[in-house]
Design a protein around this motif. Structure first.
Motif, short mmCIF file in Angstrom:
data_model
loop_
_atom_site.label_atom_id
_atom_site.label_comp_id
_atom_site.label_asym_id
_atom_site.label_seq_id
_atom_site.Cartn_x
_atom_site.Cartn_y
_atom_site.Cartn_z
N PHE A 1 0.81 -1.21 0.00
CA PHE A 1 0.00 0.00 0.00
C PHE A 1 0.85 1.26 0.00
O PHE A 1 0.44 2.30 0.50
N GLY A 2 2.04 1.16 -0.57
CA GLY A 2 2.86 2.34 -0.80
C GLY A 2 3.92 2.61 0.25
O GLY A 2 4.10 1.86 1.20
N VAL B 1 -3.06 5.79 6.25
CA VAL B 1 -2.95 4.96 5.06
C VAL B 1 -4.07 3.92 5.10
O VAL B 1 -4.15 3.12 6.04
N GLN B 2 -4.95 3.93 4.09
CA GLN B 2 -5.99 2.91 4.00
C GLN B 2 -5.41 1.66 3.36
O GLN B 2 -4.62 1.75 2.42
N LYS C 1 5.86 1.12 3.81
CA LYS C 1 7.28 1.36 4.07
C LYS C 1 7.44 2.84 4.39
O LYS C 1 7.13 3.69 3.55
N LEU C 2 7.89 3.14 5.62
CA LEU C 2 8.10 4.52 6.03
C LEU C 2 9.60 4.79 6.15
O LEU C 2 10.30 4.08 6.86
N THR C 3 10.07 5.81 5.45
CA THR C 3 11.42 6.31 5.63
C THR C 3 11.28 7.55 6.50
O THR C 3 10.63 8.52 6.10
N TYR D 1 11.21 1.95 8.23
CA TYR D 1 10.33 1.12 9.06
C TYR D 1 9.42 0.35 8.10
O TYR D 1 8.62 0.95 7.38
N ASP D 2 9.58 -0.98 8.07
CA ASP D 2 8.72 -1.84 7.26
C ASP D 2 7.57 -2.28 8.15
O ASP D 2 7.79 -2.85 9.22
#
Length: 153
Positions: free
Chosen positions: A32-33, A48-49, A76-78, A131-132
């Motif tokens: 989901f991006g 995030v949906q 995935k958050l950077t 962060y995955d």
């Protein structure tokens, strides 16, 4: 004796072939991006949906990890850290779980800390990096969910 050992070796080899390894794979694109955020981001929370769940049993990771998750991360958050905490939460009508692999390679998991079947993982002194995030379901069925990322405790 030798025939029995050979038969045992063949049975073990067949079992290894019949049971492929299934695991989380952070190298795959997130379902989901992805997003880059820095300390003080707005709007807060970032939402995030997604559809939570998957076919992998997160308990294989040990610790407090539970639920059914997908192979690829859901998000995935950077993140560029500062002095604020970094908090991941789920919101869903179903019982959801969180599995997060942080920048240091450590797994953090939760089931119901946010209340009413929703999960929360809090990093009080977050690190900068990737962060995955996997959003799982406690049951076997996928469910609509929101992932909330906030710096507000």
């Amino acid at each position: 004796m030798m025939k029995r050992l050979n038969a045992l070796a063949v049975a073990c080899a067949l079992t290894a072939v019949a049971m492929p390894a299934v695991a989380q794979d952070a190298s795959q694109p997130a379902n989901f991006g992805s997003r880059s955020l820095s300390v003080g981001f707005t709007p807060d929370p970032h939402s995030v949906q997604m559809t939570a769940g998957g076919s992998i049993d997160a308990s294989r990771l040990g610790g407090s990890c539970v639920g059914k998750i997908s192979t690829a991360p859901d998000f995935k958050l950077t993140y560029t850290a500062g002095s604020l905490p970094l908090v991941f939460r789920t919101r869903s009508g179903e019982d959801t779980t969180l599995v997060i692999n942080g920048p240091d390679g450590r797994w953090s998991c939760d089931d119901d800390s946010y209340g009413d079947g929703d999960a929360e993982v809090r990093f009080n002194s977050p690190q900068s990096g990737v962060y995955d995030v996997w959003v799982g379901t406690y049951g076997n069925e996928p469910a609509p969910a929101n992932l909330l990322i906030t710096e507000t405790p």
